[in-house]
Design a protein around this motif. Structure first.
Motif, PDB file in Angstrom:
ATOM      1  N   LEU A  88       0.832  -1.201   0.000  1.00  0.00           N
ATOM      2  CA  LEU A  88       0.000   0.000   0.000  1.00  0.00           C
ATOM      3  C   LEU A  88       0.870   1.256   0.000  1.00  0.00           C
ATOM      4  N   ASN A  97      -5.759   5.184  -1.722  1.00  0.00           N
ATOM      5  CA  ASN A  97      -5.230   3.853  -2.026  1.00  0.00           C
ATOM      6  C   ASN A  97      -6.219   3.047  -2.853  1.00  0.00           C
ATOM      7  N   ILE A  98      -7.479   3.057  -2.451  1.00  0.00           N
ATOM      8  CA  ILE A  98      -8.492   2.269  -3.159  1.00  0.00           C
ATOM      9  C   ILE A  98      -8.699   2.775  -4.576  1.00  0.00           C
ATOM     10  N   SER A  99      -8.679   4.081  -4.743  1.00  0.00           N
ATOM     11  CA  SER A  99      -8.974   4.675  -6.059  1.00  0.00           C
ATOM     12  C   SER A  99      -7.737   4.881  -6.924  1.00  0.00           C
ATOM     13  N   GLN A 100      -6.599   4.372  -6.476  1.00  0.00           N
ATOM     14  CA  GLN A 100      -5.328   4.629  -7.171  1.00  0.00           C
ATOM     15  C   GLN A 100      -5.388   4.297  -8.650  1.00  0.00           C
ATOM     16  N   TYR A 101      -6.033   3.167  -9.001  1.00  0.00           N
ATOM     17  CA  TYR A 101      -6.020   2.718 -10.390  1.00  0.00           C
ATOM     18  C   TYR A 101      -7.325   3.039 -11.130  1.00  0.00           C
ATOM     19  N   THR A 114     -15.426   3.876  -5.271  1.00  0.00           N
ATOM     20  CA  THR A 114     -14.640   3.916  -4.040  1.00  0.00           C
ATOM     21  C   THR A 114     -15.538   3.760  -2.821  1.00  0.00           C
ATOM     22  N   VAL A 142      -7.924  -2.771   3.172  1.00  0.00           N
ATOM     23  CA  VAL A 142      -7.679  -1.746   2.150  1.00  0.00           C
ATOM     24  C   VAL A 142      -7.030  -2.374   0.914  1.00  0.00           C
ATOM     25  N   ALA A 143      -6.044  -3.241   1.143  1.00  0.00           N
ATOM     26  CA  ALA A 143      -5.375  -3.905   0.019  1.00  0.00           C
ATOM     27  C   ALA A 143      -6.362  -4.748  -0.784  1.00  0.00           C
ATOM     28  N   ARG A 146      -8.487  -2.463  -2.893  1.00  0.00           N
ATOM     29  CA  ARG A 146      -7.732  -1.879  -4.007  1.00  0.00           C
ATOM     30  C   ARG A 146      -7.646  -2.829  -5.196  1.00  0.00           C
ATOM     31  N   ALA A 149     -11.054  -2.987  -6.856  1.00  0.00           N
ATOM     32  CA  ALA A 149     -11.387  -1.770  -7.613  1.00  0.00           C
ATOM     33  C   ALA A 149     -11.051  -1.911  -9.088  1.00  0.00           C
ATOM     34  N   GLN A 150     -10.099  -2.777  -9.395  1.00  0.00           N
ATOM     35  CA  GLN A 150      -9.642  -2.914 -10.779  1.00  0.00           C
ATOM     36  C   GLN A 150     -10.447  -3.938 -11.587  1.00  0.00           C
TER      37      GLN A 150
END
Length: 329
Positions: A88, A97-101, A114, A142-143, A146, A149-150
């Motif tokens: 992370l 972190n969640i919305s990174q990608y 998110t 959280v990981a 994340r 999310a993809q």
């Protein structure tokens, strides 16, 4: 379909996996179980493309999955891997972190997606907290959000709930595996915890000594374990000779008996002396010794005093069922 064909891998001169062959269908949920060091995590890393194969091939549909010798950046866009190292961004927020990608060109969708994942992992109140301030279990959640999310087609999970508190774990398992099924995501989970396996996976593969030694529906492997190793992955179990269970039996063949399958009698059965009594909440786990000095584990609804003599019995139905599946000693 994910195809794993004749895969072998070693660390130096130590083989970890030998001649592994698997066929995993789209949307299927698979568990890899076995003792520490049996190759579960290594197999996930190979599937993800983090390691180059010594022998064998991997395909997702007709697309080959290749290792770092072929891909500068490991992995593929259709597959995500959640390792035991969360990877992370510690100095940014949970939301970041969640919305990174996720694409910033669609801010409404980014915010909704998110928020959906924050609710899924039950961390909405921590949305603006920096990841470094979270506990290990919260960081693991959280990981997980994340990688979800993809929207991967295949999700590889390595001990995905290992750091999460027990009072949250059961509900989170139900929510996560339902989410994966509802979204048609193929899932392969490597785990030590049979609670990740029995209620949620379609098939399970048992690894030991570099090989897959058993496979099938989780409930079938649980009910019909071929040996003590397989049974022990699902709970406390014993390997016991039939002529001890039934004195009239003329065979030394052993079968598997789970601790909860013994019935306690005050009058007849296997005479057993209580050695230890472990409170387990809903029951007591009893460690006892029988005449040949063999140790047996069994359950009791009540606490039993040290050195108390009890008699243990196993139903004929259980004995006959195990005779059909348990390997000879």
């Amino acid at each position: 379909m994910l195809r794993i064909e004749n895969v072998s891998f070693s660390y130096g001169n130590s083989p970890v996996l030998e001649d592994i062959n698997l066929r995993i269908q789209r949307r299927e949920h698979i568990a890899l179980i076995g003792e520490s060091g049996c190759g579960k995590s290594t197999l996930l890393k190979i599937i993800y493309g983090l390691m180059d194969l010594e022998e064998g091939r991997l395909f997702w549909e007709d697309e080959p999955i290749l290792g770092p010798a072929f891909n500068l950046v490991p992995g593929a866009p259709f597959m995500k891997y959640l390792s035991q190292d969360f990877d992370l961004m510690p100095f940014t927020t949970v939301t970041e972190n969640i919305s990174q990608y996720l694409s910033v060109f669609y801010p409404k969708e980014l915010k909704e997606r998110t928020q959906e994942l924050l609710e899924l992992i039950e961390l909405t109140e921590f949305a603006d907290k920096k990841v470094k301030t979270l506990s290990g279990g919260q960081q693991q959640r959280v990981a997980l959000a994340r990688v979800l999310a993809q929207k991967p087609e295949i999700l590889l999970l390595d001990e995905p709930f290992g750091h999460i508190d027990n009072f949250l774990k059961n509900n989170l398992r139900r929510k996560i595996f339902k989410y994966l099924k509802d979204n048609g995501i193929t899932c392969i989970v490597a785990t030590h915890d049979f609670n990740d396996v029995l209620p949620f996976t379609d098939r399970v593969f048992v690894l030991r000594n570099t090989n897959i030694i058993a496979k099938g529906r989780p409930i079938e492997l649980y009910k019909n374990p071929r040996d003590l190793y397989i049974a022990s992955l699902f709970g406390e179990a014993n390997s016991i000779a039939i002529d001890i269970l039934k004195s009239y039996a003329n065979t030394k063949r052993k079968i598997i008996v789970y601790a909860h399958e013994f019935r306690i009698s005050e009058a007849s059965g296997i005479e057993t002396e209580v050695e230890r009594c472990y409170p387990m909440g809903s029951h007591f786990l009893i460690e006892g010794k029988i005449e040949n000095n063999e140790t047996l584990f069994f359950h009791s609804k009540t606490e039993l005093s040290m050195h108390k003599k009890v008699f243990l019995n196993v139903s004929l139905e259980t004995i006959n069922q195990r005779l059909q599946t348990t390997l000879d000693p």
